[in-house]
Design an enzyme around this catalytic site. Structure first.
Site, PDB file in Angstrom:
ATOM      1  N   HIS A 152       0.839  -1.206   0.000  1.00  0.00           N
ATOM      2  CA  HIS A 152       0.000   0.000   0.000  1.00  0.00           C
ATOM      3  C   HIS A 152       0.874   1.256   0.000  1.00  0.00           C
ATOM      4  O   HIS A 152       2.021   1.224   0.445  1.00  0.00           O
ATOM      5  CB  HIS A 152      -0.905   0.051   1.237  1.00  0.00           C
ATOM      6  CG  HIS A 152      -2.019  -0.942   1.237  1.00  0.00           C
ATOM      7  ND1 HIS A 152      -2.145  -1.900   2.203  1.00  0.00           N
ATOM      8  CD2 HIS A 152      -3.077  -1.114   0.400  1.00  0.00           C
ATOM      9  CE1 HIS A 152      -3.227  -2.635   1.957  1.00  0.00           C
ATOM     10  NE2 HIS A 152      -3.808  -2.178   0.872  1.00  0.00           N
TER      11      HIS A 152
ATOM     12  N   CYS B  34      -2.156   1.348   9.553  1.00  0.00           N
ATOM     13  CA  CYS B  34      -2.958   0.266   8.978  1.00  0.00           C
ATOM     14  C   CYS B  34      -4.023  -0.237   9.949  1.00  0.00           C
ATOM     15  O   CYS B  34      -5.104  -0.646   9.531  1.00  0.00           O
ATOM     16  CB  CYS B  34      -2.068  -0.898   8.577  1.00  0.00           C
ATOM     17  SG  CYS B  34      -1.132  -0.628   7.051  1.00  0.00           S
TER      18      CYS B  34
END
Length: 281
Positions: free
Chosen positions: A178, A273
């Site tokens: 990501h 996250c």
């Protein structure tokens, strides 16, 4: 109640977390999990570490909403990937990995119980919240690696089109999972980045906006040294694998809350996250 966010560094008032009650690496879905798949994860220890994360947030005045858990979804702890909170409200994305399909239904139940409104849900392409980053109130970066597709990006652009927000697309290598693994805006005009993993136009944009850039190596990326969480008021929740970054942040005037998250980090996500901001000032 409308839930709202337009920066990465406004004071965090409310956040969604999921305890890692069923966290085990059954089928690895990222390179970090692959590294730890043999010895796997001590779920009990991961839960204790996560409790410290919850306590740290609550001690800073953040309201924590805990999502429902189910043994079918071992990777729920990384709530960020559900989507993003925008000035219009919460947008649910679409997961790339089938192992995470169904998590949105559990969180919808949590939201209904807590009167949290969902503005939109993606129905095409893929989009995960770890690929969305506010640069400032009028600029966002959206990563296109392995988890978010161009179709997903276009849907976000359509949603944000009437808000005057500039969208910058950022292509990067699939190994980085990501965008928030290689770039993180952790304060107004301050970002932690892996320069070798980002395209030139993204670095140039940050410099153009007079950002102070704290740099990490490619190896540091997989120790989650970018993946920290700003909770506002120049306060950062970090972890002890990022001690050198924590020191640099402190030298810049940030207050750093350093947690021991060694076990839960094996899931492939750090404090950013593991958190889905619902409301920021």
């Amino acid at each position: 109640m409308l839930h709202y966010q337009r920066t990465e560094y406004g004071k965090l008032k409310k956040v969604l977390l999921c305890r890692p009650n069923y966290l085990k690496i059954h089928t690895p879905i990222n390179v970090i999990q692959e590294k730890h798949s043999v010895n796997n994860i001590d779920t009990e220890l991961a839960c204790k570490e996560h409790d410290q994360f919850i306590n740290a947030l609550e001690e800073e005045g953040v309201e924590v909403v805990l999502g429902h858990n189910h043994e079918r979804y071992p990777y729920e702890v990384n709530t960020r990937d559900l989507g993003v909170t925008t000035p219009k409200g919460i947008i649910f994305g679409r997961f790339y990995s089938p192992f995470r399909w169904g998590e949105h239904r559990l969180i919808e139940q949590t939201f209904q119980e807590n009167d949290i409104y969902i503005y939109d849900k993606h129905t095409e392409g893929t989009f995960e919240g770890g690929d969305f980053m506010y640069i400032d109130e009028n600029t966002v970066a959206i990563g296109i690696g392995i988890r978010t597709s161009l179709v997903g990006v276009r849907q976000l652009e359509n949603t944000l089109s009437d808000l005057g927000i500039e969208v910058i697309t950022v292509d990067f290598a699939e190994e980085y999972l990501h965008l928030d693994m290689i770039m993180n805006v952790i304060g107004e005009k301050t970002a932690v980045i892996c320069e070798e993993a980002l395209p030139t136009h993204m670095i140039d944009k940050l410099k153009e906006k007079d950002f102070t850039l704290i740099k990490v190596s490619k190896d540091d990326v997989f120790l989650h040294k970018c993946n920290l969480l700003s909770i506002g008021d120049n306060t950062i929740i970090s972890h002890n694998q990022a001690e050198d970054i924590n020191e640099q942040l402190q030298q810049l005037g940030f207050r750093v809350i350093q947690l021991n998250l060694k076990e839960v980090l094996k899931s492939g996500g750090g404090p950013r996250c593991m958190s889905f901001p619902l409301l920021r000032e």
